[in-house]
Design a protein around this motif. Structure first.
Motif, PDB file in Angstrom:
ATOM      1  N   LEU A 161      13.768   8.430   9.619  1.00  0.00           N
ATOM      2  CA  LEU A 161      13.923   6.992   9.867  1.00  0.00           C
ATOM      3  C   LEU A 161      13.878   5.975   8.881  1.00  0.00           C
ATOM      4  O   LEU A 161      14.351   5.030   8.812  1.00  0.00           O
ATOM      5  N   ILE A 162      12.935   6.391   7.866  1.00  0.00           N
ATOM      6  CA  ILE A 162      12.385   5.415   6.970  1.00  0.00           C
ATOM      7  C   ILE A 162      13.911   4.852   6.111  1.00  0.00           C
ATOM      8  O   ILE A 162      13.799   3.631   6.004  1.00  0.00           O
ATOM      9  N   PRO A 163      14.604   5.656   5.731  1.00  0.00           N
ATOM     10  CA  PRO A 163      15.744   5.140   5.019  1.00  0.00           C
ATOM     11  C   PRO A 163      16.591   4.146   5.862  1.00  0.00           C
ATOM     12  O   PRO A 163      17.443   3.262   4.987  1.00  0.00           O
ATOM     13  N   GLN A 164      16.588   4.193   7.150  1.00  0.00           N
ATOM     14  CA  GLN A 164      17.551   3.247   7.947  1.00  0.00           C
ATOM     15  C   GLN A 164      16.773   1.924   7.851  1.00  0.00           C
ATOM     16  O   GLN A 164      17.426   0.804   8.110  1.00  0.00           O
ATOM     17  N   VAL A 165      15.514   1.852   7.480  1.00  0.00           N
ATOM     18  CA  VAL A 165      14.896   0.423   7.259  1.00  0.00           C
ATOM     19  C   VAL A 165      14.734   0.110   5.913  1.00  0.00           C
ATOM     20  O   VAL A 165      15.045  -1.322   5.541  1.00  0.00           O
ATOM     21  N   ARG A 166      14.362   1.023   5.060  1.00  0.00           N
ATOM     22  CA  ARG A 166      14.409   0.920   3.885  1.00  0.00           C
ATOM     23  C   ARG A 166      15.758   0.163   2.838  1.00  0.00           C
ATOM     24  O   ARG A 166      15.579  -0.843   1.965  1.00  0.00           O
ATOM     25  N   ARG A 167      17.002   0.348   3.239  1.00  0.00           N
ATOM     26  CA  ARG A 167      18.193  -0.163   2.932  1.00  0.00           C
ATOM     27  C   ARG A 167      18.077  -1.746   3.177  1.00  0.00           C
ATOM     28  O   ARG A 167      18.998  -2.526   2.491  1.00  0.00           O
ATOM     29  N   PHE A 168      17.536  -2.434   4.096  1.00  0.00           N
ATOM     30  CA  PHE A 168      17.456  -3.854   4.193  1.00  0.00           C
ATOM     31  C   PHE A 168      16.592  -4.526   3.265  1.00  0.00           C
ATOM     32  O   PHE A 168      16.175  -5.850   3.190  1.00  0.00           O
ATOM     33  N   GLY A 169      15.602  -3.620   2.406  1.00  0.00           N
ATOM     34  CA  GLY A 169      14.631  -4.242   1.454  1.00  0.00           C
ATOM     35  C   GLY A 169      13.336  -3.441   1.170  1.00  0.00           C
ATOM     36  O   GLY A 169      13.328  -2.431   1.317  1.00  0.00           O
ATOM     37  N   THR A 170      12.196  -4.019   0.697  1.00  0.00           N
ATOM     38  CA  THR A 170      11.086  -3.308   0.549  1.00  0.00           C
ATOM     39  C   THR A 170      10.248  -2.967   1.576  1.00  0.00           C
ATOM     40  O   THR A 170      10.105  -3.723   2.580  1.00  0.00           O
ATOM     41  N   PHE A 171       9.879  -1.728   1.641  1.00  0.00           N
ATOM     42  CA  PHE A 171       9.281  -1.533   2.556  1.00  0.00           C
ATOM     43  C   PHE A 171       8.223  -0.333   2.344  1.00  0.00           C
ATOM     44  O   PHE A 171       7.886   1.037   2.793  1.00  0.00           O
ATOM     45  N   ASN A 172       7.095  -1.071   1.955  1.00  0.00           N
ATOM     46  CA  ASN A 172       5.836  -0.362   1.661  1.00  0.00           C
ATOM     47  C   ASN A 172       4.895  -0.621   3.002  1.00  0.00           C
ATOM     48  O   ASN A 172       4.797  -1.559   3.481  1.00  0.00           O
ATOM     49  N   PHE A 173       4.409   0.445   3.553  1.00  0.00           N
ATOM     50  CA  PHE A 173       3.760   0.410   4.786  1.00  0.00           C
ATOM     51  C   PHE A 173       2.473   1.538   4.930  1.00  0.00           C
ATOM     52  O   PHE A 173       2.704   2.521   4.390  1.00  0.00           O
ATOM     53  N   LEU A 174       1.799   1.162   5.891  1.00  0.00           N
ATOM     54  CA  LEU A 174       0.761   2.076   6.235  1.00  0.00           C
ATOM     55  C   LEU A 174       0.782   2.167   7.975  1.00  0.00           C
ATOM     56  O   LEU A 174       1.047   1.163   8.351  1.00  0.00           O
ATOM     57  N   LEU A 175       0.625   3.659   8.329  1.00  0.00           N
ATOM     58  CA  LEU A 175       0.825   3.577   9.941  1.00  0.00           C
ATOM     59  C   LEU A 175      -0.100   4.810  10.217  1.00  0.00           C
ATOM     60  O   LEU A 175      -0.589   5.872   9.569  1.00  0.00           O
ATOM     61  N   SER A 176      -0.902   4.714  11.311  1.00  0.00           N
ATOM     62  CA  SER A 176      -1.873   5.594  11.721  1.00  0.00           C
ATOM     63  C   SER A 176      -1.836   5.666  13.524  1.00  0.00           C
ATOM     64  O   SER A 176      -1.758   4.375  13.922  1.00  0.00           O
ATOM     65  N   ASN A 177      -2.123   6.883  13.909  1.00  0.00           N
ATOM     66  CA  ASN A 177      -2.353   6.744  15.375  1.00  0.00           C
ATOM     67  C   ASN A 177      -4.023   7.365  15.632  1.00  0.00           C
ATOM     68  O   ASN A 177      -4.127   7.805  16.525  1.00  0.00           O
ATOM     69  N   GLY A 178      -4.787   7.324  14.402  1.00  0.00           N
ATOM     70  CA  GLY A 178      -6.153   7.747  14.497  1.00  0.00           C
ATOM     71  C   GLY A 178      -6.196   9.199  14.348  1.00  0.00           C
ATOM     72  O   GLY A 178      -7.428   9.526  13.897  1.00  0.00           O
ATOM     73  N   GLU A 179      -5.327   9.876  14.046  1.00  0.00           N
ATOM     74  CA  GLU A 179      -5.156  11.519  13.807  1.00  0.00           C
ATOM     75  C   GLU A 179      -5.113  11.505  12.357  1.00  0.00           C
ATOM     76  O   GLU A 179      -5.350  12.347  11.731  1.00  0.00           O
ATOM     77  N   ALA A 180      -3.894  10.778  11.820  1.00  0.00           N
ATOM     78  CA  ALA A 180      -3.577  10.870  10.492  1.00  0.00           C
ATOM     79  C   ALA A 180      -3.178   9.472  10.101  1.00  0.00           C
ATOM     80  O   ALA A 180      -3.075   8.512  10.910  1.00  0.00           O
ATOM     81  N   LEU A 181      -3.041   9.175   8.693  1.00  0.00           N
ATOM     82  CA  LEU A 181      -2.543   8.169   8.002  1.00  0.00           C
ATOM     83  C   LEU A 181      -1.345   8.436   7.022  1.00  0.00           C
ATOM     84  O   LEU A 181      -1.359   9.150   6.359  1.00  0.00           O
ATOM     85  N   TRP A 182      -0.054   7.758   7.695  1.00  0.00           N
ATOM     86  CA  TRP A 182       1.019   7.757   6.893  1.00  0.00           C
ATOM     87  C   TRP A 182       1.274   6.558   5.834  1.00  0.00           C
ATOM     88  O   TRP A 182       0.975   5.492   6.435  1.00  0.00           O
ATOM     89  N   ALA A 183       1.413   6.929   4.531  1.00  0.00           N
ATOM     90  CA  ALA A 183       1.683   5.952   3.692  1.00  0.00           C
ATOM     91  C   ALA A 183       3.087   5.937   3.191  1.00  0.00           C
ATOM     92  O   ALA A 183       3.472   7.031   2.397  1.00  0.00           O
ATOM     93  N   HIS A 184       3.884   4.978   3.119  1.00  0.00           N
ATOM     94  CA  HIS A 184       5.268   4.928   2.495  1.00  0.00           C
ATOM     95  C   HIS A 184       5.310   4.005   1.287  1.00  0.00           C
ATOM     96  O   HIS A 184       4.749   2.652   1.535  1.00  0.00           O
TER      97      HIS A 184
END
Length: 254
Positions: A161-184
């Motif tokens: 999914l990320i490349p579909q958003v990334r093509r619009f610009g800068t996409f540094n993010f943090l995402l968590s559901n309380g079980e794991a933490l994703w960092a892009h």
């Protein structure tokens, strides 16, 4: 542009040290003075604090710096507004429910002309490109999995999914559901792991040195992810451009 801070820990840990230094970047040592927020997972519950004032001056941020809430997953953000006015509904982190779990998201960057098609379940409350991107990620993850997927399955989905958003610009993010933490990282993000044998660390943005050996047990471990390194005497690792990492129990997977 904004700045991000995330902690993923093996045991419940407070973010007082890191958050104190991070807050200074919200209007004192840096210009990210257009709001701030921090989210603490507690089991299946979530404590969320957001403010449209600068983190350096906010009474709420001052309270949190002196009231150490403990959590295994924490996401914080200081904002420099580029898209969307300075107001409470545009303050990160943003939250949504999916599969009976809280999800938390914070973004650094600009997404130009980003207007994804969103269904009724996930709609932005504010006017930021960041919240639109979060809603789209939640929508597409819900479409990709009928039931609660594993961390590994979610990571594979995010990589698609990320490349579909990334093509619009800068996409540094943090995402968590309380079980794991994703960092892009699309442009700038750094990480380290604090674990036994613990050492001391000194903040760059505030006059404070902590000896973590005096505060932690051998089984404690915390991964810290931040836009720009917070301390001057620890070894930070830079993310590669367009790298996605997932952290569980205070360490990166894979």
């Amino acid at each position: 542009m904004c700045q991000l801070l995330g902690l993923n820990c093996a045991t419940p840990t407070d973010a007082t040290f890191s958050f104190t230094g991070f807050c200074q970047r919200g209007g004192a040592t840096d210009h990210h003075a257009d709001g701030w927020g921090i989210a603490f997972f507690e089991g299946r519950g979530l404590r969320l604090f957001v403010d449209h004032e600068s983190a350096a001056d906010s009474r709420m941020a001052e309270f949190l710096r002196s009231y150490p809430l403990k959590s295994r997953n924490i996401i914080a953000h200081v904002r420099k507004a580029t898209i969307g006015q300075v107001c409470l509904e545009n303050a990160h982190p943003f939250t949504r429910e999916l599969w009976g779990r809280h999800w938390v998201f914070a973004h650094n960057g600009d997404l130009k002309d980003y207007q994804p098609h969103l269904h009724a379940q996930f709609r932005p409350v504010g006017t930021t490109d960041s919240e639109r991107a979060f809603c789209w990620l939640m929508q597409e993850m819900a479409k990709s999995h009928a039931d609660v997927p594993s961390v590994a399955e979610l990571t594979l989905t995010l990589r698609e999914l990320i490349p579909q958003v990334r093509r619009f610009g800068t996409f540094n993010f943090l995402l968590s559901n309380g079980e794991a933490l994703w960092a892009h990282c699309s442009t700038k993000l750094h990480w380290l792991v604090r674990e036994h044998p613990f050492r001391q660390a000194s903040l760059m943005d505030h006059d404070w040195t902590v000896d973590f050996a005096q505060l932690n047990q051998p089984g404690d471990r915390a991964a810290v992810i931040v836009t720009t390194p917070l301390t001057r005497d620890e070894q930070w690792t830079a993310f590669a451009p367009d790298e996605l990492k997932v952290f569980v129990d205070g360490q990166p997977l894979g």
